[in-house]
Design an enzyme around this catalytic site. Structure first.
Site, short mmCIF file in Angstrom:
data_model
loop_
_atom_site.label_atom_id
_atom_site.label_comp_id
_atom_site.label_asym_id
_atom_site.label_seq_id
_atom_site.Cartn_x
_atom_site.Cartn_y
_atom_site.Cartn_z
N CYS A 121 0.84 -1.19 0.00
CA CYS A 121 0.00 0.00 0.00
C CYS A 121 0.87 1.23 0.00
CB CYS A 121 -0.91 0.01 1.23
SG CYS A 121 -1.84 1.53 1.42
N PHE A 260 -11.81 -5.29 -16.36
CA PHE A 260 -12.60 -6.50 -16.61
C PHE A 260 -12.08 -7.26 -17.82
CE2 PHE A 260 -15.77 -3.89 -14.24
CZ PHE A 260 -15.95 -4.76 -13.17
N CYS A 261 -10.76 -7.38 -17.88
CA CYS A 261 -10.14 -8.08 -19.02
C CYS A 261 -10.27 -9.58 -18.82
CB CYS A 261 -8.67 -7.67 -19.15
SG CYS A 261 -8.44 -5.93 -19.57
N LYS A 262 -11.15 -10.18 -19.56
CA LYS A 262 -11.40 -11.61 -19.55
C LYS A 262 -11.46 -12.06 -21.01
CE LYS A 262 -11.98 -11.36 -15.09
NZ LYS A 262 -13.31 -11.30 -14.46
N PRO A 263 -11.36 -13.36 -21.27
CA PRO A 263 -11.46 -13.82 -22.66
C PRO A 263 -12.73 -13.29 -23.34
CG PRO A 263 -10.70 -15.60 -21.27
CD PRO A 263 -11.05 -14.46 -20.34
N GLY A 264 -12.53 -12.56 -24.42
CA GLY A 264 -13.66 -12.01 -25.17
C GLY A 264 -14.30 -10.79 -24.55
N ARG A 265 -13.69 -10.22 -23.52
CA ARG A 265 -14.32 -9.11 -22.82
C ARG A 265 -13.27 -8.09 -22.39
NH1 ARG A 265 -17.31 -9.40 -16.88
NH2 ARG A 265 -17.92 -7.20 -16.78
#
Length: 278
Positions: A121, A260-265
């Site tokens: 932190c 929100f980096c996810k496969p396809g998103r």
């Protein structure tokens, strides 16, 4: 400070980042079972003999952490302004002893602040709210990233979390080439520390990692945006969400922030002009 070595970290050049333990599972409280826990130790960054900050971190890749922290906090502008480093086990943790150029050390003393670390932190210990934000030069627009290549990077992010795979207890930060290939990465119990390690390695590599993006396995806080921008990173991908302050800082310093980096998103918060839909 007493230089007695830690019982758990006798050799600071050969640490695993985890420790074998015994524990009990809910379904069987009579028989302990072996497991692994991620190590978390106090790490002091000591500049020219003066302790500047103590962070809780994984006891691995501390030279890269020291370089990245020094750059992302504005203590130095170039890797060459660090003349030498040693990692030393002390009675309560680890010290990274850093030799700064005289000019940079004078600048550090002029604005020195004491931080007492929680897990990675960087706000803890800041004396005034006005001290939180750092002036960051607006980033140029020198590259574009095809989001069709992001899935490849996401698929291999876990490759740089060997301790995380064992313990479920680390964050990762990796450098993504414009092709989607991961050039390298680091893990740490602290998400900010993992990013600092990556930024330190990027400074060491130089031109080979100039173009591309940083990918982190965590949320995107304002400080992670600020650290990336301080080191000239134009694009930051985060697996989780961004905070409002992170978005404000990214907008102000021209950083492309994607969460929100996810496969396809992927959710683009700021400066989409660097991205190609895919």
């Amino acid at each position: 400070m007493n230089k007695k070595p830690l019982e758990q970290i006798k050799n600071v050049t050969n640490v695993t980042g985890y420790r074998q333990v015994s524990l009990w599972k809910r379904e069987d409280l009579q028989h302990p079972q072996p497991d692994e826990l991620a190590e978390e130790v106090p790490v002091a960054l000591v500049y020219n003999g003066i302790s500047h900050v103590v962070m809780m971190a994984s006891p691995k890749d501390l030279e890269q952490f020291a370089v990245g922290f020094s750059l992302s906090e504005g203590i130095i502008e170039h890797r060459r302004e660090i003349f030498g480093m040693d990692v030393v086990a002390v009675c309560n943790g680890l010290e990274v002893q850093i030799e700064l150029s005289s000019r940079r050390f004078m600048g550090l003393k002029a604005r020195r602040r004491a931080l007492a670390g929680r897990t990675g932190c960087g706000v803890c210990g800041v004396e005034q709210l006005n001290d939180i934000g750092k002036p960051v030069q607006p980033l140029p627009f020198t590259q574009s990233f095809d989001l069709a290549n992001l899935d490849q990077a996401l698929a291999h992010l876990n490759d740089f979390q060997p301790v995380g795979r064992l313990t479920g207890c680390t964050h990762a930060a990796a450098w993504v080439r414009l092709t989607g290939e991961l050039a390298g990465g680091f893990e740490d119990v602290g998400r900010h520390v993992a990013l600092d390690k990556l930024l330190g390695r990027r400074a060491e590599v130089g031109e080979g990692w100039q173009h591309g993006a940083a990918l982190v396995s965590s949320r995107a806080s304002y400080e992670m945006v600020q650290k990336a921008a301080m080191c000239g990173v134009e694009i930051l991908f985060a697996v989780s969400a961004a905070t409002t302050l992170a978005v404000e800082v990214a907008e102000r310093c021209n950083l492309t922030l994607v969460g929100f980096c996810k496969p396809g998103r992927a959710t683009v918060y700021t400066h989409p002009q660097r991205l190609i839909a895919g």
